[in-house]
Design an enzyme around this catalytic site. Structure first.
Site, PDB file in Angstrom:
ATOM      1  N   ARG A 246      28.766  12.431  23.535  1.00  0.00           N
ATOM      2  CA  ARG A 246      29.103  11.294  24.376  1.00  0.00           C
ATOM      3  C   ARG A 246      30.236  11.668  25.333  1.00  0.00           C
ATOM      4  NH1 ARG A 246      28.361   9.356  19.099  1.00  0.00           N
ATOM      5  NH2 ARG A 246      26.597   7.916  18.891  1.00  0.00           N
TER       6      ARG A 246
ATOM      7  N   LYS B 126      31.564   5.157  18.347  1.00  0.00           N
ATOM      8  CA  LYS B 126      30.347   4.689  17.704  1.00  0.00           C
ATOM      9  C   LYS B 126      29.959   5.494  16.467  1.00  0.00           C
ATOM     10  CE  LYS B 126      28.450   3.018  22.066  1.00  0.00           C
ATOM     11  NZ  LYS B 126      27.307   3.012  22.968  1.00  0.00           N
TER      12      LYS B 126
ATOM     13  N   ARG C  80      23.119  12.178  27.520  1.00  0.00           N
ATOM     14  CA  ARG C  80      22.828  12.206  26.073  1.00  0.00           C
ATOM     15  C   ARG C  80      21.368  11.845  25.835  1.00  0.00           C
ATOM     16  NH1 ARG C  80      25.148  12.035  20.935  1.00  0.00           N
ATOM     17  NH2 ARG C  80      24.545  10.356  19.531  1.00  0.00           N
TER      18      ARG C  80
ATOM     19  N   TRP D 229      24.113  10.426  14.746  1.00  0.00           N
ATOM     20  CA  TRP D 229      23.757   9.008  14.598  1.00  0.00           C
ATOM     21  C   TRP D 229      23.770   8.626  13.124  1.00  0.00           C
ATOM     22  CZ3 TRP D 229      20.565  11.461  18.500  1.00  0.00           C
ATOM     23  CH2 TRP D 229      20.737  10.920  19.787  1.00  0.00           C
TER      24      TRP D 229
ATOM     25  N   TYR E 240      13.433   7.510  20.657  1.00  0.00           N
ATOM     26  CA  TYR E 240      12.955   8.706  21.337  1.00  0.00           C
ATOM     27  C   TYR E 240      11.595   9.178  20.791  1.00  0.00           C
ATOM     28  CZ  TYR E 240      17.832   8.896  22.778  1.00  0.00           C
ATOM     29  OH  TYR E 240      19.070   8.582  23.292  1.00  0.00           O
TER      30      TYR E 240
END
Length: 284
Positions: free
Chosen positions: A132, A160, A222, A245, A254
């Site tokens: 990020r 995040k 990203r 994640w 995705y």
């Protein structure tokens, strides 16, 4: 415990490297809660804040970032600091479905060629690591191990992710880092000797527009990294680990970019059909 005391302790314990976002949020909340104890905060107070932000034309996503920070402080006071309070339920607002905007390799090449060298290096590094914006702009040398070719990303709720994770470096990513050696003692990416703080600047947006990249922002690098990985066959569970994640649903968006791995399962029935239905065999 006063709300102000809770905020100070929260920021001291979190020790985020860049507290700009936190400070902005807590400054906004101060007129509402600055005179209150944490056990006095009720749902009606939170509803007032939500309605005020909506009147100001702020997006649901931005309001949710504020609510998440508010909830984090109250929960920490209640669960960890054992403050006698009963935090109200904080329900986040609905946000639009996440868009996925990504670049073709040709578009990425044109972008890199059009940017000044220091920004181009950050773009290449982002496309190679999937990190990020803040992970890149605030990257420090003590997070990097060039001999093992990895970057250590620290857990940070602003970025995040509460959990730290390790990012393996490609040859191109290592080359980018080597070009930065000697420019600054602490931070990796700089401009004229000073650490870079933002990448999604007016200059970046202007150049994107000049070369015909419509509706493109820095975070889409990203998305591009993830999309390229999936197109090249990287399993989603591996992509989740590479991208740091915590929620698999974030990676599932995705999935529609990959279909090659499904063909082997579709074709596995072909022999059975040909055997049981000989008349169909001639149609291949």
């Amino acid at each position: 415990m006063l709300w102000k005391e809770a905020v100070i302790r929260f920021m001291r314990e979190k020790q985020n490297k860049d507290q700009t976002n936190e400070i902005s949020i807590f400054k906004y909340l101060d007129p509402y809660f600055g005179h209150m104890y944490v056990d006095e905060i009720r749902r009606m107070h939170i509803d007032d804040i939500i309605q005020q932000r909506l009147k100001e034309g702020v997006s649901n996503a931005t309001i949710n970032r504020l609510l998440q920070k508010l909830r984090a402080v109250l929960n920490k006071a209640h669960k960890e600091w054992e403050v006698k309070c009963d935090p109200p339920f904080v329900k986040l607002l609905k946000e639009p479905k996440k868009r996925v905007r990504w670049l073709t390799e040709n578009e990425a090449y044109r972008l890199i060629q059009a940017l000044p060298a220091h920004t181009a290096d950050m773009v290449v590094f982002s496309l190679e690591t999937g990190l990020r914006e803040s992970n890149v702009t605030l990257l420090r040398w003590d997070q990097i191990n060039l001999s093992e070719r990895v970057v250590f990303i620290e857990g940070d709720d602003i970025l995040k992710s509460e959990q730290a994770f390790v990012v393996p470096l490609s040859e191109k990513a290592v080359d980018v880092l080597k070009r930065q050696i000697g420019k600054h003692t602490e931070r990796v990416f700089t401009y004229k000797g000073n650490p870079v703080r933002r990448a999604n600047t007016k200059m970046f947006k202007s150049i994107c527009k000049e070369i015909g990249l419509e509706d493109f922002r820095w975070h889409d690098l990203r998305h591009t990294w993830a999309t390229w990985h999936v197109n090249r066959g990287t399993p989603l569970e591996v992509l989740q680990e590479l991208g740091g994640w915590s929620d698999y649903k974030m990676v599932k968006r995705y999935a529609h970019f990959s279909h090659q791995h499904l063909h082997k399962y579709v074709n596995s029935t072909q022999n059975q059909i040909s055997t049981n239905f000989p008349t169909l065999a001639k149609f291949g």
